[in-house]
Design a protein around this motif. Structure first.
Motif, PDB file in Angstrom:
ATOM      1  N   ALA A   1       0.816  -1.220   0.000  1.00 33.69           N
ATOM      2  CA  ALA A   1       0.000   0.000   0.000  1.00 33.69           C
ATOM      3  C   ALA A   1       0.847   1.267   0.000  1.00 33.69           C
ATOM      4  N   GLY A   2       2.162   1.124   0.172  1.00 29.10           N
ATOM      5  CA  GLY A   2       3.052   2.276   0.133  1.00 29.10           C
ATOM      6  C   GLY A   2       3.529   2.770   1.480  1.00 29.10           C
ATOM      7  N   PHE A   3       3.170   2.080   2.549  1.00 25.17           N
ATOM      8  CA  PHE A   3       3.620   2.498   3.877  1.00 25.17           C
ATOM      9  C   PHE A   3       5.045   2.002   4.146  1.00 25.17           C
ATOM     10  N   ASP A   4       5.763   2.798   4.902  1.00 26.62           N
ATOM     11  CA  ASP A   4       7.123   2.427   5.315  1.00 26.62           C
ATOM     12  C   ASP A   4       6.996   1.628   6.614  1.00 26.62           C
ATOM     13  N   VAL A   5       7.085   0.314   6.513  1.00 29.48           N
ATOM     14  CA  VAL A   5       6.813  -0.575   7.645  1.00 29.48           C
ATOM     15  C   VAL A   5       8.106  -0.876   8.391  1.00 29.48           C
ATOM     16  N   ARG A   6       8.088  -0.644   9.692  1.00 26.97           N
ATOM     17  CA  ARG A   6       9.252  -0.888  10.540  1.00 26.97           C
ATOM     18  C   ARG A   6       8.975  -2.063  11.491  1.00 26.97           C
ATOM     19  N   ASP A   7       9.938  -2.960  11.610  1.00 29.79           N
ATOM     20  CA  ASP A   7       9.836  -4.058  12.574  1.00 29.79           C
ATOM     21  C   ASP A   7      10.211  -3.549  13.963  1.00 29.79           C
ATOM     22  N   ILE A   8       9.470  -3.967  14.963  1.00 27.38           N
ATOM     23  CA  ILE A   8       9.712  -3.557  16.339  1.00 27.38           C
ATOM     24  C   ILE A   8      10.704  -4.521  16.987  1.00 27.38           C
ATOM     25  N   PRO A   9      11.742  -4.027  17.637  1.00 29.22           N
ATOM     26  CA  PRO A   9      12.666  -4.921  18.346  1.00 29.22           C
ATOM     27  C   PRO A   9      11.919  -5.759  19.387  1.00 29.22           C
ATOM     28  N   GLU A  10      12.388  -6.966  19.606  1.00 36.45           N
ATOM     29  CA  GLU A  10      11.754  -7.905  20.542  1.00 36.45           C
ATOM     30  C   GLU A  10      10.273  -8.084  20.212  1.00 36.45           C
TER      31      GLU A  10
END
Length: 439
Positions: free
Chosen positions: A328-337
């Protein structure tokens, strides 16, 4: 008992589970790890006697996050084991009167939307007295935790979307119990998104609570009553060609997908329950299988995706939501832990407020490390839990996907000052998915 014995024999007590167990990492007590609890459960069931208060304490502290199941190299089904242990405790152990009353109240209010909606104004009215309430001996902390989870404003029910003109699939959405009261926008966004892509959303009126809340309280009779009610409601539609049961709360999804196991020994329901479980789909799971969505232009926001434990561990759904958001165009960030629970876990944040608060603060600290503009999740409990401790807007994944395909901007994002192109809400015919799935 036979099922639990099989699980107990599968465990080799290797201890890999201790590395990912939130309560063990937080408390450092072996008895607050899956391996330790398995020892306690084994002794309790083999002796066939009422558990001690100490055993109950450690079982109660389990979040049922199921991170241990993801980690376990032996495939131990800890979920079924701890569920049985909770039922055994409920049937054999007499809790203190105040504890019994508190748990009874949760079981008699939360699974019933109208009861919950009726009591929420009292929670709002009690907010100025929260400090005094917290000081009440033996229960004040739990009452204060309940007040913290009450939304500042009571949500109104969004209007129903128009039905898709050329529907080529027919689904039903699990309404849920707490979610329609606390976050009615989640199911509304789901209906809009599905209708926009040629999916007919059929309203199954006789469905109710999925049973997860009472199940985790060990109240087996009430739980199976909810389960049978839903199986009856959905099975009649399955026979008419229902393609899927769409679930927007991952905690509910884990339970519904387990209906076949829960009613395996009931001759009248075993087959029907198995068929219900077979077509139950998380909304992101269904959308991922559906194929490309019809995205329109949207601002590029930085999104921290919080994967609920019931999503990543309970249902083993990990990449699908992030894939959809990225598309969809979002900048997705993974969360630590990301594998560590936020502390919500159904009624856990009410029954174990101190542990839940520490886990929430740990999760929030990790979220802030990726500096997101918005947090997306697939479980209402996580959204409510995190919102009580952070100022970043929290939305359901499906709300962002609905917005990205022409729906309204999620209300939580309004204060970000994002300009919203209302013209893109109405999709032209070329954006509609036809009967063959063409775009």
């Amino acid at each position: 008992m036979r099922s639990s014995e099989k699980v107990l024999r599968t465990c080799v007590h290797c201890g890999f589970c201790t590395a990912t167990c939130p309560t063990y990492l937080l408390l450092g007590d072996e008895l607050d790890s899956p391996r330790g609890r398995i020892y306690l459960i084994k002794s309790m069931l083999e002796e066939g006697i009422a558990p001690t208060s100490d055993v109950v304490k450690h079982i109660d502290r389990c979040l049922s996050c199921l991170s241990c199941m993801t980690t376990c190299p032996s495939g131990v089904n800890y979920m079924h084991l701890v569920d049985h242990a909770r039922t055994y405790i409920e049937n054999t152990y007499k809790r203190p009167l105040l504890d019994r009353l508190f748990r009874w109240t949760l079981a008699k209010v939360l699974p019933y939307p109208w009861r919950l909606r009726m009591l929420l104004p009292f929670g709002l009215a009690a907010r100025p007295l929260r400090g005094l309430i917290k000081r009440i001996p033996r229960g004040g902390g739990r009452l204060a935790a309940m007040i913290d989870l009450v939304p500042s404003e009571l949500a109104s029910m969004p209007p129903k979307p128009a039905v898709a003109v050329a529907a080529y699939k027919r689904v039903s959405i699990l309404k849920g119990c707490a979610q329609p009261v606390l976050r009615p926008s989640y199911n509304a966004a789901t209906e809009r998104l599905l209708s926009r892509h040629g999916i007919e959303v059929f309203d199954v009126s006789k469905q109710g609570c999925c049973g997860a809340l009472t199940h985790h309280l060990g109240r087996e009779v009430e739980t199976l009553s909810f389960v049978r009610q839903n199986v009856d409601a959905w099975f009649s539609e399955i026979e008419k060609g229902l393609d899927a049961i769409i679930i927007t709360a991952s905690g509910c999804g884990t339970t519904v997908k387990d209906y076949g196991f829960m009613l395996r020994n009931d001759p009248a329901y075993a087959d029907k329950a198995a068929k219900v479980s077979a077509i139950a789909k998380d909304i992101t799971e269904f959308l991922h299988e559906l194929g490309p969505l019809n995205f329109v232009g949207r601002p590029k926001l930085t999104v921290a995706y919080h994967s609920a434990c019931s999503m990543q561990h309970g249902q083993q759904i990990r990449d699908e939501p992030k894939f959809l958001l990225k598309a969809a165009g979002f900048d997705v960030r993974d969360i630590p832990e990301s594998y560590i629970c936020c502390g919500s876990a159904g009624t856990y944040n009410i029954l174990q407020p101190q542990i839940a608060s520490k886990l929430r603060d740990r999760k929030i600290a990790n979220i802030q490390k990726v500096n997101p503009q918005v947090i997306a999740t697939g479980n209402v409990g996580c959204a409510v839990q995190l919102k009580s401790g952070i100022g970043i807007p929290i939305v359901h994944t499906v709300e962002l996907l609905d917005w990205a395909t022409g729906g309204p901007m999620p209300g939580e994002l309004e204060f970000l000052g994002i300009e919203h192109d209302r013209k893109s809400n109405a999709l032209s015919d070329r954006h509609q998915r036809g009967p063959q799935g063409s775009i």
